[in-house]
Scaffold this motif. Structure first.
Motif, short mmCIF file in Angstrom:
data_model
loop_
_atom_site.label_atom_id
_atom_site.label_comp_id
_atom_site.label_asym_id
_atom_site.label_seq_id
_atom_site.Cartn_x
_atom_site.Cartn_y
_atom_site.Cartn_z
N ALA A 242 0.83 -1.21 0.00
CA ALA A 242 0.00 0.00 0.00
C ALA A 242 0.86 1.25 0.00
O ALA A 242 0.51 2.28 -0.59
CB ALA A 242 -0.92 -0.01 1.22
N GLN A 243 2.03 1.17 0.64
CA GLN A 243 2.93 2.32 0.71
C GLN A 243 3.72 2.52 -0.57
O GLN A 243 4.24 3.61 -0.81
CB GLN A 243 3.89 2.13 1.89
N ASP A 244 3.80 1.50 -1.40
CA ASP A 244 4.63 1.54 -2.61
C ASP A 244 3.97 2.41 -3.68
O ASP A 244 2.95 2.05 -4.27
CB ASP A 244 4.82 0.11 -3.15
N ARG A 245 4.56 3.55 -3.95
CA ARG A 245 3.99 4.50 -4.91
C ARG A 245 4.09 3.98 -6.35
O ARG A 245 3.48 4.56 -7.26
CB ARG A 245 4.69 5.85 -4.79
N ASN A 246 4.85 2.91 -6.56
CA ASN A 246 4.91 2.33 -7.89
C ASN A 246 3.67 1.50 -8.22
O ASN A 246 3.42 1.18 -9.38
CB ASN A 246 6.16 1.45 -8.02
N ASN A 247 2.91 1.12 -7.19
CA ASN A 247 1.67 0.40 -7.42
C ASN A 247 0.57 1.37 -7.81
O ASN A 247 0.53 2.50 -7.31
CB ASN A 247 1.25 -0.36 -6.15
N PRO A 248 -0.36 0.97 -8.67
CA PRO A 248 -1.48 1.85 -9.04
C PRO A 248 -2.30 2.23 -7.81
O PRO A 248 -2.40 1.46 -6.84
CB PRO A 248 -2.30 0.99 -10.01
N LEU A 249 -2.90 3.41 -7.84
CA LEU A 249 -3.58 3.97 -6.69
C LEU A 249 -4.70 3.06 -6.16
O LEU A 249 -4.82 2.82 -4.95
CB LEU A 249 -4.15 5.35 -7.04
N ALA A 250 -5.55 2.56 -7.06
CA ALA A 250 -6.67 1.71 -6.62
C ALA A 250 -6.15 0.45 -5.95
O ALA A 250 -6.76 -0.06 -4.99
CB ALA A 250 -7.56 1.35 -7.81
N GLU A 251 -5.03 -0.07 -6.43
CA GLU A 251 -4.46 -1.28 -5.83
C GLU A 251 -3.88 -0.99 -4.46
O GLU A 251 -3.94 -1.83 -3.55
CB GLU A 251 -3.40 -1.88 -6.75
N ARG A 252 -3.33 0.19 -4.27
CA ARG A 252 -2.82 0.59 -2.95
C ARG A 252 -3.97 0.65 -1.95
O ARG A 252 -3.81 0.26 -0.78
CB ARG A 252 -2.11 1.93 -3.05
N LEU A 253 -5.11 1.13 -2.40
CA LEU A 253 -6.29 1.16 -1.53
C LEU A 253 -6.68 -0.26 -1.12
O LEU A 253 -7.03 -0.52 0.05
CB LEU A 253 -7.46 1.83 -2.25
N LYS A 254 -6.62 -1.19 -2.06
CA LYS A 254 -6.96 -2.58 -1.75
C LYS A 254 -6.00 -3.17 -0.72
O LYS A 254 -6.43 -3.88 0.20
CB LYS A 254 -6.93 -3.42 -3.03
N PHE A 255 -4.71 -2.87 -0.86
CA PHE A 255 -3.75 -3.39 0.10
C PHE A 255 -4.00 -2.82 1.50
O PHE A 255 -3.81 -3.52 2.50
CB PHE A 255 -2.33 -3.11 -0.36
N LEU A 256 -4.42 -1.57 1.58
CA LEU A 256 -4.78 -1.01 2.88
C LEU A 256 -5.97 -1.75 3.47
O LEU A 256 -6.01 -2.06 4.67
CB LEU A 256 -5.11 0.48 2.76
N ALA A 257 -6.96 -2.03 2.63
CA ALA A 257 -8.15 -2.76 3.09
C ALA A 257 -7.78 -4.16 3.56
O ALA A 257 -8.28 -4.64 4.58
CB ALA A 257 -9.19 -2.83 1.96
N ILE A 258 -6.88 -4.82 2.83
CA ILE A 258 -6.46 -6.17 3.20
C ILE A 258 -5.69 -6.14 4.52
O ILE A 258 -5.88 -7.00 5.39
CB ILE A 258 -5.59 -6.79 2.08
N THR A 259 -4.84 -5.14 4.70
CA THR A 259 -4.11 -5.00 5.96
C THR A 259 -5.07 -4.90 7.13
O THR A 259 -4.90 -5.54 8.17
CB THR A 259 -3.21 -3.74 5.91
N SER A 260 -6.12 -4.10 6.96
CA SER A 260 -7.12 -3.91 8.01
C SER A 260 -7.92 -5.18 8.24
O SER A 260 -8.14 -5.60 9.39
CB SER A 260 -8.06 -2.76 7.62
N SER A 261 -8.34 -5.83 7.18
CA SER A 261 -9.12 -7.07 7.29
C SER A 261 -8.29 -8.18 7.94
O SER A 261 -8.79 -8.96 8.76
CB SER A 261 -9.59 -7.51 5.90
#
Length: 699
Positions: free
Chosen positions: A27-46
């Motif tokens: 989620a912190q990796d700015r090389n990943n697309p923005l929508a995918e970073r949001l998903k990684f944040l959601a997965i971290t929380s879940s």
């Protein structure tokens, strides 16, 4: 080799938190697309939700039972809880720092804002006021705690707003409102340019005066609780396991509180009420520096429709070999066929079951199911097969954590269709992945088998990396029949031609590891490569340490928890551990042993964890076809060469990125997409311009 001491091992829970940190890093990796970073944040929380509901809850159960025996790393349950609390607080800081300082500003630069009520213009406020009156207010249920109304029992993982208001005697009264989960967590606002959203809890908080009219609200703030969600079922004493599981599911909603999350700025007096009333342990109290519960970001990522904000579209490829035959049975009859998901299409597995359901020559279908999708085509095909008069047996594991309710529903549907459903075994979870089709052909009865590392779930098969093999080899067919007869209770004959099963796989793996150790000590080459989700089992770890000291070169590709310490002098100098976290969830289990040049390659449903090796029915099967062995060796080779999404484990349990100096940039998952497209049939009109460029064949 050093004496076996606690310092030789990593605590399991610490290892899991390290894995979740690697997810957060995506989620912190700015090389990943923005929508995918949001998903990684959601997965971290879940992930953290499930971690507290199961792992932390289990530790509290041990503490309450007076259990003080240390774990593999020498930590008692009480000590583990303290370590977890400290690490989670640091992880939450990083998570919300990423959200507030990186994700939100990046969204804003892309024309998307999350606004507070005070930031709304007049038109937006009018819109929200109307939305509250017409949609939100009718759903809300304000609850006040006083002498006649006790503190309410709050639903697990529900988001709530706590309120303190002044009572008639000049004191304070507590009230609470649940943010309704039946309404969207975020609401889009009218805006002339770009997009703007507001969170549901912000709307409710602004209108709280309407709910508690006539009372002066002193303080309010959001909070959320997590309850013990680990099922406790006395299987031996349960006359009807299905009924016992259903009853336990009801209790999951109301288990003891193991975590309280509260928004930053919540008044101490209000926090004290929450902590005391719900008896929250101090190690379970966490201040949140942003919106509580970021799992909503998974859905919100879909609001970002621009293709450049997401990963390039990848469609799993249909294998070219199937186009060479008129019938899928003919293809499997002539070849052992390997599928590498999600790069290769899971539709072939679905098609096999669907074909078998309608084929008049098919006499019986037997299949294990652990987790299936919400609209499973495989369950529908099995039901149709039974309705068509075929003998259908389904081993359905209803103890699959957090999928129990789904599986009970599917089990009842299958029974109504005429399938013989066996709801797992008492004391063991059935985790093996196997399908057997019995077919009448000109030269007699023939058995077709599919074995895999992952679930028969058409949804997760597009997200998880797994491997499956089709075969009509009669020895595998006989083993499949033996296994299903064992699972149905009709046979106690566990003699197999090709496969091994657990309980008991620990001894099988130890035998192969010790074989490499013996070869190395005899001056032969010793080599082990193992890919799995987790490594926890102490006997396996100790055997790997011994192999390392004997000179065996060992590479471990472990996505999640690893309790082994790599690259420790006089212990594990020859062991390297990497973890790959990327677009797809690494899920396949592969085991390679050099065996003096007579290479042994196995696939399995099992990780190297005590639960897999001793408390579950798991399957280990060899890969014997030369072409399939080549492909699996390539999977291991490419994975070990990853310089983009792989991280190397240090001997203190932390991970670092690959040192790319002098190495090419290689993302193994993108490479596998490219390989599958190159070796199979890219559908007409399918664009691969954004990523996944075909590569030159390496073999």
């Amino acid at each position: 080799m050093r004496n076996s001491t606690y310092e030789n091992y990593i605590n399991r829970e610490v290892g899991w938190l390290e894995f979740n940190r690697r997810v957060l890093q995506e989620a912190q990796d700015r090389n990943n697309p923005l929508a995918e970073r949001l998903k990684f944040l959601a997965i971290t929380s879940s992930n953290l939700d499930e971690f507290f509901m199961v792992r932390v809850a289990s530790l509290w159960d041990q503490v309450n039972a007076g259990f003080k025996i240390p774990d593999i790393a020498g930590l008692t349950p009480t000590e583990q809880i303290k370590v977890i609390s400290e690490r989670v607080k640091k992880q939450l800081y990083s998570e919300y720092n990423c959200m507030g300082r990186s994700i939100i500003p990046t969204l804003r630069r892309n024309g998307t804002d999350f606004l507070d009520y005070y930031e709304l213009d007049e038109n937006q406020r009018s819109f929200i006021d109307a939305y509250y009156r017409e949609t939100v207010y009718p759903v809300l249920t304000p609850m006040v705690v006083d002498q006649s109304r006790p503190f309410p029992t709050l639903l697990n993982k529900s988001l709530n707003i706590g309120i303190l208001f002044e009572d008639e005697k000049g004191g304070t009264t507590f009230g609470t409102v649940q943010v309704p989960s039946v309404l969207p967590r975020y609401i889009e606002l009218p805006r002339s340019k770009g997009r703007a959203y507001i969170l549901l809890e912000e709307i409710i908080k602004h209108h709280m005066g309407f709910l508690f009219e006539g009372h002066e609200i002193l303080h309010m703030g959001c909070y959320r609780i997590t309850r013990n969600g680990d099922l406790s079922v006395d299987e031996e004493g349960a006359e009807d396991l299905l009924e016992a599981i259903e009853e336990s599911l009801k209790q999951r909603k109301w288990g003891n509180v193991v975590r309280l999350e509260y928004e930053r700025g919540l008044e101490d007096e209000l926090l004290d009420v929450l902590v005391s009333e719900m008896e929250v342990p101090k190690e379970g109290i966490f201040e949140i520096g942003g919106p509580i519960d970021l799992t909503f970001l998974m859905k919100f990522s879909g609001e970002l429709g621009e293709p450049e904000l997401k990963y390039p579209v990848y469609k799993p490829q249909r294998l070219a070999i199937f186009s060479e035959y008129e019938d899928i049975f003919d293809a499997i009859s002539e070849n052992d066929i390997m599928l590498h998901h999600p790069y290769d299409s899971f539709e072939h597995v679905v098609e096999l079951v669907e074909k078998a359901a309608d084929d008049p020559n098919v006499l019986a279908i037997k299949q294990t199911l652990y987790r299936v999708s919400g609209n499973s085509p495989i369950v529908k095909a099995l039901s149709r097969a039974a309705e068509n008069g075929k003998q259908v047996t389904v081993i359905l594991e209803i103890k699959a954590r957090f999928d129990e309710e789904n599986n009970i529903k599917w089990g009842k549907q299958l029974e109504q269709a005429g399938c013989h459903v066996i709801y797992g075994l008492v004391g063991l979870k059935t985790h093996c992945k196997i399908l057997l089709i019995v077919r009448r052909e000109e030269d007699g009865i023939k058995r077709y088998v599919h074995m895999g590392t992952g679930n028969y779930n058409d949804s997760t098969a597009r997200l998880y990396t797994d491997i499956g093999i089709f075969t009509s080899n009669p020895f595998f067919g006989e083993d499949a029949s033996t296994l299903f007869n064992m699972l149905s209770g009709s046979s106690k004959n566990h003699d197999f031609y090709k496969v091994d099963i657990s309980p008991g796989l620990d001894q099988t793996f130890l035998r192969y590891i010790k074989g490499e150790t013996k070869n190395a000590r005899a001056g032969e080459k010793g080599r082990i490569i193992a890919k799995m989700n987790s490594l926890v089992d102490k006997s396996i770890i100790d055997a790997l340490y011994e192999a390392s000291c004997a000179g065996v070169k060992i590479d471990l590709i472990i996505r999640g928890v690893c309790c082994l310490r790599p690259e420790v002098k006089d212990l594990s100098e020859n062991i390297r551990v990497i973890s790959i976290v990327g677009r797809f969830l690494e899920h396949s289990r592969i085991f390679y042993f050099h065996n003096c040049g007579n290479e042994l390659i196995f696939l399995s449903s099992a990780d190297w964890m005590p639960r897999n090796l001793t408390r579950r029915v798991e399957l280990l099967f060899p890969v014997e076809d030369r072409e399939n062995k080549r492909k699996i060796k390539r999977i291991l080779d490419v994975s070990l060469s990853d310089t983009m999404k792989a991280r190397v484990m240090r001997n203190d349990g932390t991970y670092k990125k690959i040192d790319r100096r002098g190495k090419e940039a290689l993302n193994s998952q993108e490479m596998f997409c490219s390989i599958s497209m190159e070796e199979n049939e890219v559908e007409e009109g399918f664009s691969v311009e954004r990523g996944f460029r075909p590569i030159l064949k390496r073999d």
